[in-house]
Structures are given as C-alpha cells and as structure tokens.
Design an enzyme around this catalytic site. Structure first.
Site, PDB file in Angstrom:
ATOM      1  N   ARG A  53      40.137  53.702  34.263  1.00 52.76           N
ATOM      2  CA  ARG A  53      39.573  54.476  35.361  1.00 52.76           C
ATOM      3  C   ARG A  53      40.288  54.023  36.639  1.00 52.76           C
ATOM      4  O   ARG A  53      41.132  53.129  36.616  1.00 52.76           O
ATOM      5  CB  ARG A  53      38.043  54.388  35.455  1.00 52.76           C
ATOM      6  CG  ARG A  53      37.374  53.159  34.931  1.00 52.76           C
ATOM      7  CD  ARG A  53      37.658  51.904  35.700  1.00 52.76           C
ATOM      8  NE  ARG A  53      37.427  52.126  37.124  1.00 52.76           N
ATOM      9  CZ  ARG A  53      37.975  51.452  38.086  1.00 52.76           C
ATOM     10  NH1 ARG A  53      38.841  50.483  37.804  1.00 52.76           N
ATOM     11  NH2 ARG A  53      37.730  51.692  39.342  1.00 52.76           N
ATOM     12  N   ALA A  55      41.818  56.164  40.249  1.00 52.88           N
ATOM     13  CA  ALA A  55      42.644  57.370  40.375  1.00 52.88           C
ATOM     14  C   ALA A  55      44.109  57.184  39.939  1.00 52.88           C
ATOM     15  O   ALA A  55      44.604  57.946  39.099  1.00 52.88           O
ATOM     16  CB  ALA A  55      42.548  57.884  41.812  1.00 52.88           C
ATOM     17  N   ASP A 242      39.905  58.729  45.721  1.00 51.65           N
ATOM     18  CA  ASP A 242      40.218  59.533  44.540  1.00 51.65           C
ATOM     19  C   ASP A 242      40.882  60.841  44.918  1.00 51.65           C
ATOM     20  O   ASP A 242      41.569  61.469  44.093  1.00 51.65           O
ATOM     21  CB  ASP A 242      38.951  59.787  43.731  1.00 51.65           C
ATOM     22  CG  ASP A 242      38.495  58.490  43.090  1.00 51.65           C
ATOM     23  OD1 ASP A 242      37.831  57.692  43.791  1.00 51.65           O
ATOM     24  OD2 ASP A 242      38.859  58.242  41.931  1.00 51.65           O
ATOM     25  N   LYS A 253      34.278  56.686  45.392  1.00 53.67           N
ATOM     26  CA  LYS A 253      33.098  56.384  44.587  1.00 53.67           C
ATOM     27  C   LYS A 253      31.811  56.556  45.387  1.00 53.67           C
ATOM     28  O   LYS A 253      31.743  56.212  46.564  1.00 53.67           O
ATOM     29  CB  LYS A 253      33.218  54.947  44.063  1.00 53.67           C
ATOM     30  CG  LYS A 253      32.119  54.458  43.152  1.00 53.67           C
ATOM     31  CD  LYS A 253      31.827  55.362  41.986  1.00 53.67           C
ATOM     32  CE  LYS A 253      33.020  55.693  41.140  1.00 53.67           C
ATOM     33  NZ  LYS A 253      32.750  56.726  40.112  1.00 53.67           N
TER      34      LYS A 253
HETATM   35  O1  MRU Z   1      34.948  56.409  38.606  1.00 56.12           O
HETATM   36  P1  MRU Z   1      36.093  55.473  38.871  1.00 56.12           P
HETATM   37  O2  MRU Z   1      35.794  54.064  38.483  1.00 56.12           O
HETATM   38  O3  MRU Z   1      37.388  55.990  38.290  1.00 56.12           O
HETATM   39  O4  MRU Z   1      36.236  55.521  40.437  1.00 56.12           O
HETATM   40  C1  MRU Z   1      37.217  54.743  41.049  1.00 56.12           C
HETATM   41  C2  MRU Z   1      37.138  54.726  42.505  1.00 56.12           C
HETATM   42  O5  MRU Z   1      36.344  55.366  43.125  1.00 56.12           O
HETATM   43  C3  MRU Z   1      38.176  53.947  43.165  1.00 56.12           C
HETATM   44  O6  MRU Z   1      37.670  53.345  44.292  1.00 56.12           O
HETATM   45  C4  MRU Z   1      39.275  54.926  43.480  1.00 56.12           C
HETATM   46  O7  MRU Z   1      39.778  55.506  42.302  1.00 56.12           O
HETATM   47  C5  MRU Z   1      40.349  54.333  44.215  1.00 56.12           C
HETATM   48  S1  MRU Z   1      41.395  53.602  43.100  1.00 56.12           S
HETATM   49  C6  MRU Z   1      42.631  52.801  43.426  1.00 56.12           C
END
Ligand code: MRU
Length: 362
Positions: A53, A55, A242, A253
């Site tokens: 997980r 982005a 994201d 998030k």
């Molecule tokens: O649902 P997730 O765990 O994939 O969400 C991730 C996030 O919100 C991160 O903060 C975001 O992807 C930034 S990643 C470098």
C-alpha cells in the site's frame, strides 16, 4: 532504508529474474514476511488486500503486475484487460493509473516478441525513478527540518500521519524521506506518529520502520495532534499524498484534513510531500473530483494486535449490531497546505506554485 542495519526495498524482482517479491505489510509489525508474486491475480490481490500500500508503491507493484500478465499473454487486448484489472484494485491513489498508462504506452509501441523484456525494463525504471524522486524529496524537505532546528535551537518535533515512509514507496518514502535525510545529517529530531485508525498504518508501519532505522518517535492517538500543537510540541507536520490536483488540493489518508485544520489554527507549518506521479493534472477541485475509497466496515469494527499469549488476534471493538462506515481518504484544501515538497523542489500548493516547478504543464 535499513531494517536493523540491513538495507531493504519494498518491492524487487526475485533472483529467478521474473517473480516479484514484496514485504507483506499486513503482517507488520508482528512478523517480517516476504511474498513471491507470480501472476497478475496475485499482484492485484496484493494491492487490493493492502499487502502493499502507499501511493507510489501501489504504482510500482501494478507495473510489475503487468510484467507478470505479459508473461502469460503479450496481445494488446490481454495487456489492456490486465491493466483494467489492476486499475480497479484501489481508486484514490493516482499513481496506479499513472504507472499503468505509462506501461501500456510503452508496450503498445513494442513488437510482441519484445514485450516481456520491455515490460520488466519499464517497471524497473518506474521503481528506480521512484527511489530517486523520494531521495530528492528527502533533500528538499530536510532543509525545512534544518531550518526548524536552527530557529528553535533544540530537538525538532515532526508530526506525520499514516505511513508515507519507505514502506509506502520503493525506498526512502515521501513524508519520511526528509526525516531520514535530516536524521542522516545528524539533526536532532523526533517524530509524533499518528496511529491512523482504522488500519493503524502509523502505529504498525511508521513506528516500525522508524524504530528499525533508529529514529526517535512516539505513537499518539489520532486525536492528540491538536493538543500537541496547542502546546508548541509540533514544529512542523509533513504528510504524504495519494492524489494532488493541479490546484494543490491534497487527498491523503482519512484524518489528514483534521490535522491540517489544527495546524492552521496553531500556525504550525503543514507540508505535503509527493512525487510528480501523484499529481493529477486533469482535475482542479479535489473535493468534487477525487474518488474516495470506501473500505470494509470490519476495518472500523475490529482491531488486530498481539494478544497477551503472543498470538496475533483480531478483536471486535464495537457493539455487534452497530453499523460502521469507512471512508479511507479525505481531501485537504490547498488553502490549508503550507507547501508541497516534490522531487523538483518546494512550491506553494496552488496552480501557480505547481507550474513554477512543472512549466511543461502550464
Ligand atoms: O491506504 P494506504 O495505506 O495506501 O494510504 C497511504 C497513505 O495515505 C499515504 O500517506 C500516502 O499514500 C502517501 S504515500 C507515500
């Protein structure tokens, strides 16, 4: 980055030269398990089930998923179908779509006999570029931490939300890249880690990777940030993203928006770190136009942790009959963002700011 002194990445090609290896993030922090992905279906499952997980990492694993699909069938329709399967796994992080479009463009322009080799070549480039972009974000963002150290003359306290560290990218991270860079430069710093319910990426992943790398940190409940800011215990907040619109609105998030509101009220700088693959130049209004993933209610009604007998257990925390809702992301309007940290440098969270760093998009 390092786990107890040993360098790791979050995705890599196996010694056999074709299978894709990942760290199973659903098992952290309880155990460090590696998975071997051999099919498109396994890659899609890994993204959907959040074994990987974050982005940028989702984008890289999707690119390798297309490599696995190409090993089975190199026909253009088959590759497009595989890309559609991967694109449906998670809707909010735009890096997924970005990586798949880049892979498809390259493969459409390649003769069939060369497509498997070219797919691995392009996926490898996506992964290597992500590492370099994260490293550059680290350099541009570390200057903010250094400035805070000089201004205050004491240990710098950084607050972060979710996990935007090396586990969320191929290496280094986005929000945590400045932290790791400043740490390696010897700046005295400490990270407040939001637990980030419902899946606890902060408590489980950010705390784990900071701890394994030796960075001072403290896990706090998601509700503690405003209180810490009121007491002057946060010098700056850095979060990941994201999807960021051409106007600088930030999807990240769930809970990020509340931290930005608290930061604004307390004049705490609130920075967002992202590689350019997270920019969605096709939209301006984040609240209207960014699709927000709705995940299973069970992520809210239960928590998973290590039981007193040492086993890993999932327990219910709500009454049996209470319904639960689980929007996984929220949008922070650009006006609440102090600035963006990208691989090309820092800029205002605005169309003008982004165009100053990416003039080719103006
Ligand atoms: O649902 P997730 O765990 O994939 O969400 C991730 C996030 O919100 C991160 O903060 C975001 O992807 C930034 S990643 C470098």
């Amino acid at each position: 980055m390092k786990i107890d002194g040993t360098p790791y990445r979050s995705v890599w090609v196996d010694q056999d030269g074709w299978a894709v290896r990942i760290i199973d993030q659903t098992k952290l922090p309880w155990s460090l398990d590696m998975l071997r992905l051999t099919t498109l279906e396994e890659a899609a499952h890994a993204i959907r089930a959040m074994q990987v997980r974050g982005a940028p990492l989702i984008g890289a694993v999707a690119a390798y998923g297309l490599c696995l699909a190409a090993r089975r069938d190199t026909a253009t329709e088959a590759l497009e179908g595989a890309a559609a399967t991967l694109a449906q796994t998670r809707p909010t992080a735009v890096n997924l779509r970005w990586a798949l479009e880049r892979m498809l463009t390259r493969l459409r322009n390649t003769v069939r006999g060369e497509r498997v080799r070219v797919a691995y070549d392009e996926a490898g480039r996506i992964a290597e570029e992500d590492v370099e972009q994260s490293r550059a974000i680290g350099r541009h963002g570390a200057a903010l931490i250094e400035e805070a150290a000089q201004r205050t003359g004491r240990r710098v306290n950084v607050l972060t939300h979710c996990n935007a560290g090396w586990l969320a990218t191929v290496d280094w991270g986005t929000a945590l890249a400045p932290v790791y860079t400043a740490f390696e430069r010897g700046i005295d710093l400490h990270v407040w880690v939001d637990e980030t319910r419902p899946r606890n990426q902060g408590a489980a992943l950010t705390a784990w990777e900071l701890g394994r790398h030796g960075v001072a940190h403290t896990v706090v409940s998601d509700n503690a940030g405003g209180h810490l800011m009121q007491r002057g215990q946060v010098d700056l907040a850095i979060v990941g993203a994201d999807r960021v619109t051409r106007g600088g609105d930030v999807a990240n998030k769930i809970g990020t928006y509340l931290k930005a509101l608290a930061a604004h009220d307390n004049a705490v700088p609130f920075w967002v770190a992202l590689p350019s693959s997270t920019l969605d130049w096709s939209i301006t209004d984040g609240i209207a136009d960014i699709p927000i993933e709705e995940r299973a209610a069970s992520e809210v009604t239960t928590v998973t942790g290590r039981a007193m007998d040492g086993s890993v257990a999932t327990v219910r925390v709500t009454p049996k009959d209470s319904p639960a809702a689980n929007p996984a992301f929220d949008v922070t309007p650009a006006r609440l963002v102090s600035g963006l940290i990208t691989e090309r440098g820092r800029c205002a969270a605005s169309a003008e700011g982004l165009h100053s760093l990416f003039p080719e998009r103006a």
